[in-house]
Design an enzyme around this catalytic site. Structure first.
Site, short mmCIF file in Angstrom:
data_model
loop_
_atom_site.label_atom_id
_atom_site.label_comp_id
_atom_site.label_asym_id
_atom_site.label_seq_id
_atom_site.Cartn_x
_atom_site.Cartn_y
_atom_site.Cartn_z
N SER A 30 51.38 44.09 50.23
CA SER A 30 50.17 43.29 50.07
C SER A 30 49.77 43.24 48.61
O SER A 30 49.61 44.27 47.96
CB SER A 30 49.00 43.93 50.82
OG SER A 30 49.12 43.69 52.18
N HIS A 61 51.17 37.84 51.34
CA HIS A 61 52.61 37.94 51.58
C HIS A 61 53.19 36.52 51.62
O HIS A 61 53.05 35.82 52.60
CB HIS A 61 52.88 38.61 52.93
CG HIS A 61 52.55 40.07 52.97
ND1 HIS A 61 53.50 41.05 52.82
CD2 HIS A 61 51.38 40.71 53.11
CE1 HIS A 61 52.91 42.23 52.88
NE2 HIS A 61 51.63 42.06 53.06
N HIS A 83 55.15 42.90 59.68
CA HIS A 83 54.37 44.07 60.09
C HIS A 83 54.34 44.23 61.60
O HIS A 83 54.33 43.24 62.34
CB HIS A 83 52.93 43.94 59.60
CG HIS A 83 52.79 43.99 58.12
ND1 HIS A 83 52.79 42.86 57.35
CD2 HIS A 83 52.66 45.04 57.26
CE1 HIS A 83 52.66 43.20 56.07
NE2 HIS A 83 52.59 44.52 55.99
N TYR A 85 51.78 45.23 63.12
CA TYR A 85 50.47 44.79 63.62
C TYR A 85 50.42 43.29 63.93
O TYR A 85 49.45 42.79 64.49
CB TYR A 85 49.33 45.19 62.67
CG TYR A 85 49.39 44.60 61.27
CD1 TYR A 85 49.22 43.25 61.03
CD2 TYR A 85 49.61 45.44 60.19
CE1 TYR A 85 49.27 42.72 59.76
CE2 TYR A 85 49.67 44.94 58.90
CZ TYR A 85 49.49 43.57 58.69
OH TYR A 85 49.56 43.07 57.43
N GLU A 86 51.48 42.57 63.55
CA GLU A 86 51.56 41.16 63.94
C GLU A 86 52.15 41.03 65.35
O GLU A 86 52.43 39.93 65.80
CB GLU A 86 52.46 40.40 62.95
CG GLU A 86 51.92 40.36 61.53
CD GLU A 86 52.94 39.81 60.55
OE1 GLU A 86 53.05 38.58 60.44
OE2 GLU A 86 53.65 40.61 59.90
N ALA A 113 50.33 48.48 49.39
CA ALA A 113 48.96 48.83 49.00
C ALA A 113 48.51 49.87 50.01
O ALA A 113 48.83 49.76 51.19
CB ALA A 113 48.07 47.60 49.07
N MET A 211 49.99 50.46 56.48
CA MET A 211 50.50 49.88 57.73
C MET A 211 51.94 49.41 57.61
O MET A 211 52.35 48.45 58.28
CB MET A 211 49.59 48.71 58.15
CG MET A 211 48.11 49.08 58.23
SD MET A 211 47.08 47.65 58.51
CE MET A 211 45.44 48.33 58.18
N SER A 212 52.71 50.06 56.74
CA SER A 212 54.11 49.63 56.57
C SER A 212 54.95 50.81 56.08
O SER A 212 54.52 51.96 56.15
CB SER A 212 54.19 48.49 55.53
OG SER A 212 53.84 48.99 54.25
N ASN A 235 42.09 51.33 47.47
CA ASN A 235 40.74 51.71 47.90
C ASN A 235 40.74 53.16 48.34
O ASN A 235 41.79 53.71 48.66
CB ASN A 235 40.31 50.82 49.09
CG ASN A 235 41.28 50.90 50.25
OD1 ASN A 235 42.33 50.23 50.23
ND2 ASN A 235 40.98 51.71 51.23
N HIS A 247 40.36 43.31 53.12
CA HIS A 247 41.68 42.94 52.62
C HIS A 247 41.56 42.30 51.23
O HIS A 247 42.40 42.52 50.36
CB HIS A 247 42.35 41.99 53.61
CG HIS A 247 43.79 41.70 53.33
ND1 HIS A 247 44.75 42.69 53.18
CD2 HIS A 247 44.44 40.52 53.15
CE1 HIS A 247 45.92 42.11 52.92
NE2 HIS A 247 45.76 40.81 52.90
#
Ligand code: HPA
Length: 272
Positions: A30, A61, A83, A85-86, A113, A211-212, A235, A247
């Site tokens: 990201s 992306h 991802h 989460y998709e 990130a 998340m990756s 963050n 995001h």
């Protein structure tokens, strides 16, 4: 087509366009998209132009293969990953790794990130992954049949190459980045974590969360690639400060550090 056949099919289309012999592949996370400025003689091939390649749906992306050179080294950069989460399986998430392997790439650089779980980290710092905790509950090797040269019970100690890490640490200082070495926890997402989950992650030894990456590193090790992974801390994770997470904020911190991250990747690949 199974994953290996699909990857070979996509790699063949890329080879037809005249690309070959790579020193490294870089998967951009990201907000890392702009970092490809370090490449010379760029050729951009959108995923959408390749038969069988899934679409990339997340802001930040782009969804391109970018081929180029650094000095005399050929590099392939993936702007955009898939991802879980998709709604994808871990196996679908690692298709890009299978494709670059089919192109003959031995060295893989994963970027992302991440939120800082370690309270000593600050946005804009980077973390070189020393290890990971895969909390997705899934594994990209599920259902993969073991072959004599490719066992599935792979050793994951030392998955992140120590020499790569040492080199990256040294080069980050030169690029003006504050670098830590730490443990990355991959969660499924796409919701960010709760403050209680961040307390848990800290207790189990995580320094950063995202998340990756972990499932990709597993698959790359299965394919016997050397792996380096770099988190850009975007963050502080949930509950550390009162600020809420978005995001857009993640993308903004990445944007600010784009030039330094480009220098780091360029210097590193030059030395591979
Ligand atoms: N949590 C999970 N993923 C992330 C974060 C976070 O705080 N920041 C960037 N990606």
């Amino acid at each position: 087509m199974n994953r290996k056949e699909l990857a070979a099919h996509i790699a063949a289309q890329l080879k037809e366009r005249g690309v070959s012999a790579f020193a490294a592949a870089v998967v951009l996370g990201s907000g890392w998209d702009g970092v490809v400025s370090f490449l010379e003689d760029k050729t951009v091939i959108p995923y959408a132009e390749l038969d069988g390649m899934p679409k990339c749906g997340v802001k930040g992306h782009a969804g391109n293969f970018v081929f180029g050179r650094i000095g005399n080294k050929n590099v392939v950069v993936l702007q955009g990953r898939f991802h879980m989460y998709e709604g994808r399986s871990a196996g679908e998430a690692v298709l890009p790794i299978e494709i670059v392997r089919a192109l003959g790439v031995d060295n893989l650089i994963l970027t992302n990130a991440a939120g800082a779980v370690n309270e000593e980290y600050r946005p804009g710092d980077i973390m070189l992954l020393r290890d990971h905790i895969n909390l997705t509950g899934r594994n990209p090797l599920e259902g993969v049949g073991a072959e004599p040269d490719f066992p599935v019970f792979i050793d994951m100690s030392g998955a992140y190459d120590e020499d790569f890490r040492r080199e990256l640490k040294m080069l980050s200082e030169k690029a003006g980045l504050c670098a830590h070495e730490g443990v990355y926890a991959q969660l499924l997402g796409p919701s960010y974590e709760t403050p209680a989950e961040i307390v848990m992650l800290r207790r189990i030894g995580a320094d950063a969360v995202g998340m990756s990456t972990a499932v990709e590193a597993i698959y790359a090790r299965y394919l016997k690639m050397r792996v380096a992974a770099i988190s850009c801390i975007s963050n502080m994770a949930a509950g550390i400060h009162s600020a809420s997470l978005a995001h857009e904020e993640v993308l903004e911190v990445l944007q600010k550090n784009r030039d330094k991250l480009s220098v780091l990747l360029r210097d590193f690949i030059e030395r591979i």
